[in-house]
Motif scaffolding. Structure first.
Motif, mmCIF file in Angstrom:
data_model
loop_
_atom_site.group_PDB
_atom_site.id
_atom_site.type_symbol
_atom_site.label_atom_id
_atom_site.label_comp_id
_atom_site.label_asym_id
_atom_site.label_seq_id
_atom_site.Cartn_x
_atom_site.Cartn_y
_atom_site.Cartn_z
ATOM 1 N N LEU A 144 0.845 -1.179 0.000
ATOM 2 C CA LEU A 144 0.000 0.000 0.000
ATOM 3 C C LEU A 144 0.884 1.234 0.000
ATOM 4 C CD1 LEU A 144 -3.268 0.606 1.810
ATOM 5 C CD2 LEU A 144 -1.512 2.329 1.968
ATOM 6 N N LEU A 163 -2.832 0.151 -3.972
ATOM 7 C CA LEU A 163 -2.678 -1.139 -3.307
ATOM 8 C C LEU A 163 -2.371 -2.197 -4.346
ATOM 9 C CD1 LEU A 163 -2.867 -2.934 -0.794
ATOM 10 C CD2 LEU A 163 -5.312 -3.169 -1.240
ATOM 11 N N ASP A 164 -1.206 -2.846 -4.190
ATOM 12 C CA ASP A 164 -0.772 -3.870 -5.149
ATOM 13 C C ASP A 164 -0.816 -3.353 -6.579
ATOM 14 O OD1 ASP A 164 -0.185 -5.684 -3.206
ATOM 15 O OD2 ASP A 164 -2.111 -6.710 -3.305
ATOM 16 N N ARG A 204 -6.778 2.495 -5.660
ATOM 17 C CA ARG A 204 -8.043 2.143 -5.011
ATOM 18 C C ARG A 204 -8.898 3.379 -4.743
ATOM 19 N NH1 ARG A 204 -9.148 -2.913 -2.857
ATOM 20 N NH2 ARG A 204 -7.846 -4.451 -3.901
ATOM 21 N N LEU A 221 -6.126 -7.795 4.717
ATOM 22 C CA LEU A 221 -5.299 -6.638 4.393
ATOM 23 C C LEU A 221 -4.728 -5.998 5.652
ATOM 24 C CD1 LEU A 221 -4.107 -4.566 2.511
ATOM 25 C CD2 LEU A 221 -6.300 -3.355 2.501
ATOM 26 N N SER A 237 5.007 -4.829 5.057
ATOM 27 C CA SER A 237 4.956 -5.066 3.619
ATOM 28 C C SER A 237 6.155 -5.898 3.192
ATOM 29 C CB SER A 237 4.970 -3.732 2.878
ATOM 30 O OG SER A 237 5.073 -3.920 1.498
#
Length: 526
Positions: free
Chosen positions: A199, A299-300, A304, A331, A339
């Motif tokens: 993120l 995110l990834d 988002r 999440l 992370s």
């Protein structure tokens, strides 16, 4: 019976009681349940999932130099020079342009400080090139692999998987072996492990309705300090393409805590807290764009949400994005555990069914019992009364081995059962060495007591030598082997240590006890 002999017998009984407790503990739910609570079953016996993961360490190098570019540009602001990465195929190279002759000394002082000791510096026509050294790259790759292993292990631990196995796999391949005994929901575990939960919060430069529109506006060239990311602006919004500043303001490692929650409409979301340093950095960023700019929550590698900033934000925030409750929980778990420093991919995924594991246990136990019974019968036939001595030592050897595993919480694998069987063979070998030596001494006309004294004394050196060399080999297997191979090494080592005790100390004590009950000059049944 002398006091010395009585003390030795008492010691053997105490050892037997201790290691029986190691096997069963305080029995509850039946002896089988008590044993499985103390001695854990490996993946090949219990069933579960085995994964081999590839860590893409080059991404960590890219992220590291991205952060250094950001730091350099802050430090170089007063000189008029700028740092950038011109060649995306070589992320380890940073170029500094716009260095005027009057600022050469100032720029040189900035880039040659301890902060950038990982780079070699070259001056070409007044501009500088900073290249991360091979040793620094190797160290960064090693740290990335270690951090990935710790992050994956922590995530799996929080999922409640019993006796997980996470370790490096291969030598220099940046791969990770993950073994999860008893895991049934393989898809969810793969999702938890594989997601980088990366993120990030980036500054927004522009938004486009399609990739073609974006590339047309950019003349088909994306600036090196920017990136084009697909996503949507909020829940249910259409897909767009957002041109973002390449370097993130906040990323996964900056999160101190994250929890699943619900918003004012009862929809799942995630609340988070940043570290103090990240909070200060986030405050400066949001203060600089308040009322005028936007930030994107990525995110990834997917946008988002895009939000404007009305007031500076410090170290607390909320992530929304149409999550299910389970997705929000997963999440938040990944953000709490940190992370991953780089993305991963699957090289191998293999499932072992519990029925196959049960069959392996049955066959392994049958093999061990059959082998042990055959050996015990042979010892009784070939060595007559002394064979009982050997059989008692053999049973005690097995009890000590299993007790060791119970106390250590060791994991029993199918190769581990093979180690148990091999230990039985080594135990018999030790008794054969001793008994044959005792027979030789008897043939020389010595009394039973003298034959036992000399037989054990001469065989002792050979037994210790063979056992130590085998233990060294088992140690090498443990250091360089993976899960099942380590299981074999552990059981073999424990078994050999127990065998030295039983073959020499216990067997000798039994002989001495039998002789103490016989008259002087009595024959020995061997």
């Amino acid at each position: 019976m002398g006091n010395k002999l009585a003390g030795r017998i008492g010691f053997i009984v105490a050892v037997l009681v201790i290691f029986v407790y190691g096997i069963f503990g305080i029995p509850h739910g039946g002896f089988k349940q008590s044993i499985t609570d103390r001695i854990h079953l490996g993946l090949d016996l219990q069933g579960g999932t085995r994964l081999v993961l590839q860590v893409h360490v080059a991404e960590a190098i890219n992220s590291s130099t991205d952060r250094d570019v950001q730091t350099l540009n802050t430090a170089l602001a007063s000189t008029g020079a700028t740092a950038t990465k011109l060649d995306l195929l070589h992320p380890e190279v940073i170029t500094i342009n716009g260095v005027t002759p009057t600022q050469q000394s100032a720029v040189h002082d900035i880039i040659t400080g301890n902060v950038y000791a990982a780079y070699s510096i070259a001056n070409v026509s007044g501009n500088y090139t900073m290249t991360m050294t091979p040793s620094a790259i190797t160290q960064l790759e090693s740290r990335t692999l270690d951090q990935s292993i710790e992050t994956i292990r922590e995530r799996i631990d929080k999922l409640g998987v019993s006796e997980p196995h996470v370790e490096p796999y291969g030598v220099g391949d940046n791969q990770i072996l993950v073994e999860l005994p008893g895991v049934t929901d393989q898809d969810r575990v793969e999702s938890i492990i594989q997601s980088t939960a990366k993120l990030e919060i980036h500054g927004v430069i522009n938004a486009y309705g399609s990739e073609q529109e974006a590339m047309t506006a950019l003349n088909n060239v994306i600036p090196a300090d920017q990136e084009l990311v697909k996503g949507s602006n909020g829940i249910g919004g259409p897909d767009e393409f957002f041109l973002l500043k390449r370097v993130a303001v906040v990323e996964g490692t900056d999160f101190r805590d994250a929890q699943a929650s619900t918003d004012e409409n009862g929809r799942p979301d995630i609340t988070f807290n940043l570290t103090t340093e990240a909070g200060d950095r986030f405050y400066k960023f949001t203060d600089s764009i308040k009322g005028t700019g936007q930030m994107a929550i990525v995110l990834d590698n997917k946008v988002r949400e895009v939000a404007g900033v009305q007031e500076p934000i410090h170290d607390q925030g909320r992530i929304t994005g149409g999550f299910t409750q389970e997705q929000a929980q997963d999440l938040s778990l990944m953000l709490r555990t940190g992370s991953l420093p780089a993305s991963i991919s699957y090289l191998e995924t293999r499932s072992v069914g519990p029925s196959l594991g049960a069959a392996s246990i049955h066959q392994g136990v049958v093999a061990a019992i059959a082998g042990m019974l055959a050996v015990m019968v042979f010892m009784l036939i070939y060595y007559r009364g002394a064979g009982i001595n050997a059989d008692l030592a053999l049973v005690l050897n097995l009890v000590i081995l299993l007790g060791f595993m119970g106390f250590a919480g060791a994991t029993l694998t199918l190769p581990g059962i093979a180690g148990v069987i091999l230990t039985i063979g080594m135990g018999v070998d030790s008794n054969v060495l001793i008994f044959e030596r005792v027979r030789e001494e008897l043939r020389l006309g010595k009394t039973a007591a003298a034959a036992i004294e000399d037989g054990f004394g001469h065989a002792w050196v050979t037994i210790v030598d063979t056992h130590i060399t085998t233990i060294v080999s088992a140690g090498i297997l443990f250091i360089f082997g993976t899960g099942p191979v380590k299981g074999f090494a552990v059981t073999l080592t424990f078994g050999l240590l127990a065998n030295i005790f039983t073959a020499v100390f216990v067997s000798r004590t039994i002989f001495d006890y039998l002789l103490s009950k016989k008259g002087r000059g009595a024959a020995l049944s061997i």
